[in-house]
Design an enzyme around this catalytic site. Structure first.
Site, short mmCIF file in Angstrom:
data_model
loop_
_atom_site.label_atom_id
_atom_site.label_comp_id
_atom_site.label_asym_id
_atom_site.label_seq_id
_atom_site.Cartn_x
_atom_site.Cartn_y
_atom_site.Cartn_z
N LYS A 93 -24.50 7.44 -2.61
CA LYS A 93 -23.91 8.86 -2.92
C LYS A 93 -23.38 8.90 -4.68
O LYS A 93 -23.11 10.54 -5.10
CB LYS A 93 -22.13 8.81 -1.89
CG LYS A 93 -21.06 8.26 -2.46
CD LYS A 93 -19.83 9.30 -1.98
CE LYS A 93 -19.11 8.14 -1.67
NZ LYS A 93 -17.79 8.89 -1.31
N TYR A 101 1.22 -0.84 0.26
CA TYR A 101 -0.46 -0.07 -0.27
C TYR A 101 0.85 1.28 -0.35
O TYR A 101 1.60 1.07 1.09
CB TYR A 101 -0.78 -0.43 1.31
CG TYR A 101 -1.78 -1.37 1.44
CD1 TYR A 101 -2.29 -2.27 0.31
CD2 TYR A 101 -2.65 -1.65 2.26
CE1 TYR A 101 -2.98 -2.99 0.12
CE2 TYR A 101 -3.42 -2.62 2.01
CZ TYR A 101 -4.05 -3.49 1.36
OH TYR A 101 -4.76 -4.03 1.40
#
Length: 337
Positions: free
Chosen positions: A216, A54
């Protein structure tokens, strides 16, 4: 906070955990990341998931800084090995003995800890003998650098083979980390039944489908400014297929009244749905703002009614992905470097 056992072990983890896949080191600056971790701790989250790949190791470093000073025994810290790190040299990827041992040492240094609670194979490695990989994990456990071993996105057959070697080598193989949410249910047909049999739990990522199940993203409208779908550095490519599908987005909007009836936000509904599966030990949630982290944690312990569960199935209909073959295709079949 609700706590669940991880696999057939004695280790308990928080049912909602905090992960920093596409936030720390890329989308979120270090100071904001620390606030998010503090919000997680304040909400009762004790389980934190990361990976060396990551942000090319930056996410681990930021998490290590954020957790510095906390009582180590009160935390469960997970990380992973497989994908390329560093400059991407020929041995900077995979599950070879060399890469595993070098990677765990780097992860421990960045996380500022002597051990991780769970060390996970980030994918199945088709190019390293499974015996070599599992023997290396056994060494990591015996050296005290990891307490338990897990994997991510392994098929039922791969789980069986890995578990058999772990039994032979006498180290605890307790978990699998798959993508799982109300839209993506590919583990249900094969992986979950096999995991029940073997005593393996699911450590689930993407329980809200990277924001799509929050509602959303609206059909026929551009993604909201500042959302993940507009930020190439935070995983926009991973959800393009979903946010470009107006029919799917319209189906997701049908979940709003179900969430309201349960007294939940749509994100909390999605997390509670995942936790309804008893084979799930923890649902990894992210968040670029502390208030998101706090709200996600509130989904722990929420039991959905049978009526709501049926309503979710009816609302999503054929938008749900169930093909178990997708798990096998998640692991690269050619060398990354």
């Amino acid at each position: 906070m609700e706590f669940r056992f991880l696999g057939r072990s004695g280790l308990k983890v928080s049912a909602v955990s905090y992960g920093n896949w596409v936030t720390h080191g890329s989308q979120v600056e270090a100071e904001q990341a620390q606030r998010c971790v503090r919000a997680a701790l304040d909400a009762g989250i004790t389980t934190f998931d990361t990976a060396d790949t990551y942000a090319n190791t930056k996410a681990e470093s930021i998490l290590g800084e954020a957790l510095a000073g906390e009582r180590r025994e009160s935390l469960e810290i997970f990380t992973k090995v497989y994908f390329p790190t560093g400059p991407g040299g020929p041995n900077d990827t995979g599950l070879s003995r060399k890469h595993i041992h070098e990677s765990i040492n780097g992860s421990l240094k960045r996380l500022k800890t002597d051990y991780v609670d769970l060390y996970q194979a980030h994918r199945f490695d088709h190019f390293t003998p499974l015996e070599e990989t599992m023997e290396s994990f056994a060494d990591v456990v015996r050296q005290g650098k990891a307490l338990y071993i897990g994997v991510s996105e392994w098929t039922a057959e791969q789980l069986r083979a890995g578990h058999a070697l772990a039994r032979e080598l006498r180290f605890p193989f307790v978990s699998n980390q798959p993508q799982y949410n109300a839209l993506h249910r590919v583990i249900e047909a094969e992986v979950v039944p096999t995991s029940y049999e073997l005593g393996i739990s699911q450590v689930v990522y993407s329980p809200i489908a990277q924001g799509v199940l929050t509602g959303k993203y609206l059909p026929g409208q551009p993604p909201p400014e500042g959302s993940r779908a507009t930020d190439q550095a935070s995983g926009a490519g991973f959800i393009k297929r979903l946010v470009d599908n107006d029919e799917l987005l319209a189906r997701v909007q049908k979940l709003a009244p179900l969430a309201e009836a349960e007294g939940l936000t749509m994100a909390q509904l999605a997390i509670a749905w995942v936790l309804n599966n008893e084979n799930v030990a923890t649902a990894i949630t992210g968040g670029s703002r502390p208030e998101q982290v706090t709200a996600n944690a509130e989904a722990a312990g929420k039991k959905l009614s049978e009526e709501t569960l049926r309503g979710i199935d009816e609302a999503l209909g054929d938008a749900v992905v169930t093909d178990p073959g997708l798990t096998a295709r998640s692991a690269p079949t050619k060398r990354l470097t």
